[in-house]
Structures are given as C-alpha cells and as structure tokens.
Write an enzyme that holds these catalytic residues in place. Structure first.
Site, PDB file in Angstrom:
ATOM      1  N   LYS A 188      55.388  52.169  82.705  1.00 28.72           N
ATOM      2  CA  LYS A 188      55.781  53.573  82.553  1.00 28.72           C
ATOM      3  C   LYS A 188      55.394  54.108  81.169  1.00 28.72           C
ATOM      4  CE  LYS A 188      57.576  53.955  86.698  1.00 28.72           C
ATOM      5  NZ  LYS A 188      57.589  52.642  87.327  1.00 28.72           N
TER       6      LYS A 188
HETATM    7  C1  LIG Z   1      58.646  52.563  88.619  1.00 26.32           C
HETATM    8  C2  LIG Z   1      59.239  53.416  89.653  1.00 26.32           C
HETATM    9  C3  LIG Z   1      60.542  53.191  90.124  1.00 26.32           C
HETATM   10  C4  LIG Z   1      61.349  51.972  89.790  1.00 26.32           C
HETATM   11  O1  LIG Z   1      61.626  51.750  88.492  1.00 26.32           O
HETATM   12  P1  LIG Z   1      61.914  50.236  88.004  1.00 26.32           P
HETATM   13  O2  LIG Z   1      62.387  50.432  86.615  1.00 26.32           O
HETATM   14  O3  LIG Z   1      60.610  49.504  88.083  1.00 26.32           O
HETATM   15  O4  LIG Z   1      62.946  49.656  88.897  1.00 26.32           O
HETATM   16  C5  LIG Z   1      61.085  54.089  91.030  1.00 26.32           C
HETATM   17  N1  LIG Z   1      60.384  55.140  91.466  1.00 26.32           N
HETATM   18  C6  LIG Z   1      59.129  55.387  91.064  1.00 26.32           C
HETATM   19  C7  LIG Z   1      58.426  56.605  91.572  1.00 26.32           C
HETATM   20  C8  LIG Z   1      58.501  54.522  90.163  1.00 26.32           C
HETATM   21  O5  LIG Z   1      57.241  54.746  89.789  1.00 26.32           O
END
Ligand SMILES: *Cc1c(COP(=O)(O)O)cnc(C)c1O
Length: 374
Positions: A188
């Site tokens: 992210k």
């Molecule tokens: C990365 C992501 C998640 C989940 O987040 P995590 O921290 O990896 O559990 C949920 N929704 C979307 C759209 C994502 O890209």
C-alpha cells in the site's frame, strides 16, 4: 541481472522517522501490547484524514470485519459490495456469516456503479450495509452513493485500503461513510509491514471506535479476572508496527506526489499508443494514484505487456478479477450493469508504480511497452 522493479513495495523515509519511533518503543520496553505509538498513530492519522476517532488494527481485512460488526451485520444479513475489488473486501462479509451481493462498476470511476446500486436496492431493500471501495486510489462517486444510501437509511463502510490520501473536493476518502478502513499492508501507499485502521465520523464515533478496540482485544470485560460477554478477536496493532506507521505518515504527502508523478509520466509517454487508455482521474478528486492502470482495446493484449515486462524482471499485474467470477463467490447474486467489471478485468493492466523508481527505470518501462506497438 538488473534489479527487479516492483508494482508497489515498502518505501521507508530517507530521514529514518520510522526507526526513531520503533527505537522509542524499544527504549521504553513498550514492544507490546499497545503503547504510545499506537495511541499517537491513531490520533495523527485521524487529524490527517479528518475523522473523529480511529482504531489501529492488525490488518485492513480485520478492520473491515469489525466495521461490519459495528454497523450490526450478522448472520444472514445482506451486504452490497463491488464485484471489482480484492477478495479482502468481501471475505469479512463471510466471516460474519452474512451474504454478499456483488455490484457492477461504473466505467467513469471504475468503482461501484450508482445505477447498479439503485437496482440492487430495488431487489434487496432489506440490505444491512453497503461496502464501497476506492480502487487503485480512484474515488468512488460518493455524492451519488451517499445520497442513495441515505434515502434507504443504510450505513456505508468505505474500503479505502488503496486510497489513503485521496480526496474529493478536499474531503478524504474513508470519511464519507459510517466507517472508513485503511490498510498498511506492504504494497500500500504507506506500510507498517502489516496493519489497518478503522476511522469514523459518526455522532457516536468515540463509542463505536471504543467498542471496536474492545472486540479487537478479545472482548475483555473490565474485571480483575478474565470475563467475556461477547466473542473476541486478537486484532490490535502492535506498538512496533504503529511506530513504523507514525514515521510513514510523515512522508505520506511525498508518496502521493511521487505516485501522481508516475501516473503523469506514463500518461505523457504512452497516451498516443492506439487502443491504450488510462484509468479515469477526475478534476473533482485528488487521487493518490496508488497504482497506474490502463485499458487496452486494440490488438496488444494485457498479457503481451505483462510478459514483455516480466522478461525484463519488471512486475506488472492484471486488474483485480471480479468477485462474481471467483469460484468461491460465484454462487452469490451479482447486479450486472453492462458487464463493466468484466471488461475492466479483461482489458486491464496495473503498471509498475513503485515510489522508489527513478526516471531511468520509468523510461525503460515505457520503451518496452512502446516496443510492442512497432
Ligand atoms: C489491501 C486491501 C485490503 C486488505 O488489507 P490488508 O491490510 O492486506 O488486510 C482490503 N481491500 C482492498 C481493496 C485492498 O487493496
């Protein structure tokens, strides 16, 4: 072999802010549980996005789970969810033994189609919650979605896992609904090595967020012995991870600027290639451009670009495969509105959008892609 170029990988600050906050955790022996970094990470993120309160959890997925619980989603309840998303959006609906109804995308935003959402409300007026996603850092059409959900008096949860920093006329994605969720997974825009945050701007935000913290720490009642009246979860963020997060918040604006630079670089270089178009970034939003994604309508297919880049040790990916096409979810209802999600998936590529990339690397990537057109 040249060094691999990633789609999006962790990028710690040059100034070493993260190390300083992690060092503080070591110096005070507040490695776990909780501690000052967790509290400050919550208040600092809240003040950046403009929310009343925030709870730092172990993952974005855990955050979506407890946000669903906080709006009262229980066994047998229906939850609307865009089909075009990562499975982590939809999985927590199943954790609650609730029922997802998948919604098609809008080609103007790539996110939940307000028209398809209206159709869904007509078919399932007893829906319990609406989960909206801001995919790739592109804002969903919150004006329309909020007004439709208000008319039906149904709560909204925003999965802003990919859109931290994206604003609509200055207001942060994640703060339009009842609850917003961010992710700090390694790919992210900022990372804590793994983690998530739930924010809220409801009237009762303080109470609701306190309840989420309570569920996330095994629902321990305030008693000397271990007393439990409700099911609990081990979902809290560690003080070490929160230290990394506090450091990363200090470079969030730099990361957004670099992601936007990458998007504009590709756009300038590739915009004239026949059949290649870019993801829609509108003037009513300031997108964090988490990943730069394109659509292909000519004879060059997504796989051609992916393989050409892979041969040079460069990572790229298809667009998320819609949930209604996934073996696990295909038995659930899907509100189709022109099969936009399917088309975006079939024609889409996510280009390398790593903020550590330098111009030479961007130039090399563009040269490889242009080479497919000659
Ligand atoms: C990365 C992501 C998640 C989940 O987040 P995590 O921290 O990896 O559990 C949920 N929704 C979307 C759209 C994502 O890209």
């Amino acid at each position: 072999m040249v060094e691999r170029i990633f789609l999006s990988s962790p990028h710690m600050s040059e100034e070493g802010y993260e190390k300083k906050f992690v060092q503080e955790a070591f110096d005070t022996n507040w490695i776990a549980p909780l501690g000052e970094n967790v509290n400050k990470f919550e208040t600092e993120l809240s003040s950046i996005v403009g929310s009343k309160d925030a709870a730092a959890l172990s993952a974005g997925t855990a955050s979506i789970h407890l946000a669903l619980k906080a709006v009262g989603v229980e066994e047998g309840d229906i939850v609307f969810c865009p089909s075009l998303t990562f499975s982590a959006t939809a999985n927590p609906i199943i954790y609650q033994n609730a029922i997802p109804v998948f919604i098609d995308s809008d080609e103007h935003t790539w996110n939940m189609s307000p028209e398809a959402l209206k159709k869904a409300f007509e078919k399932f007026p007893n829906v319990k919650a609406v989960l909206v996603v801001h995919l790739y850092g592109l804002a969903a059409n919150m004006d329309e979605i909020v007004s439709i959900c208000k008319a039906y008096n149904v709560p909204i949860i925003e999965d802003a896992a990919e859109s931290l920093g994206t604003t609509i006329r200055g207001k942060h994605t994640g703060t339009f609904g009842d609850f917003g969720v961010y992710s700090f997974n390694g790919n992210k825009i900022i990372t804590t090595s793994g983690g998530g945050m739930v924010v809220s701007n409801r009237e009762d935000a303080k109470e609701k967020i306190a309840k989420i913290r309570f569920w996330a720490t095994q629902s321990r009642e305030p008693a000397r012995h271990y007393e439990h009246k409700e099911i609990g979860f081990n979902y809290r963020m560690s003080n070490v991870a929160a230290g990394i997060g506090r450091g990363q918040l200090r470079v969030l604006n730099d990361r957004i600027k670099k992601k936007q630079y990458i998007y504009n670089y590709y756009k300038n270089e590739l915009k004239d290639l026949e059949g290649l178009t870019f993801m829609p970034v509108h003037e009513w939003e300031n997108s964090n451009c988490w990943l730069t994604c394109i659509q292909l309508s000519g004879k060059i297919r997504p796989i051609d670009i992916i393989l050409a880049l892979e041969a040079e040790n460069i990572e790229s990916r298809p667009i998320w495969k819609p949930m209604h096409m996934q073996p696990f979810f295909e038995a659930y209802d899907y509100i189709d509105h022109g099969s936009v999600a399917e088309k975006l998936f079939e024609n889409g590529v996510c280009l390398p959008s790593d903020t550590k990339m330098v111009n030479d690397e961007l130039e090399r990537i563009c040269k490889i892609i242009k080479g497919l057109w000659v």
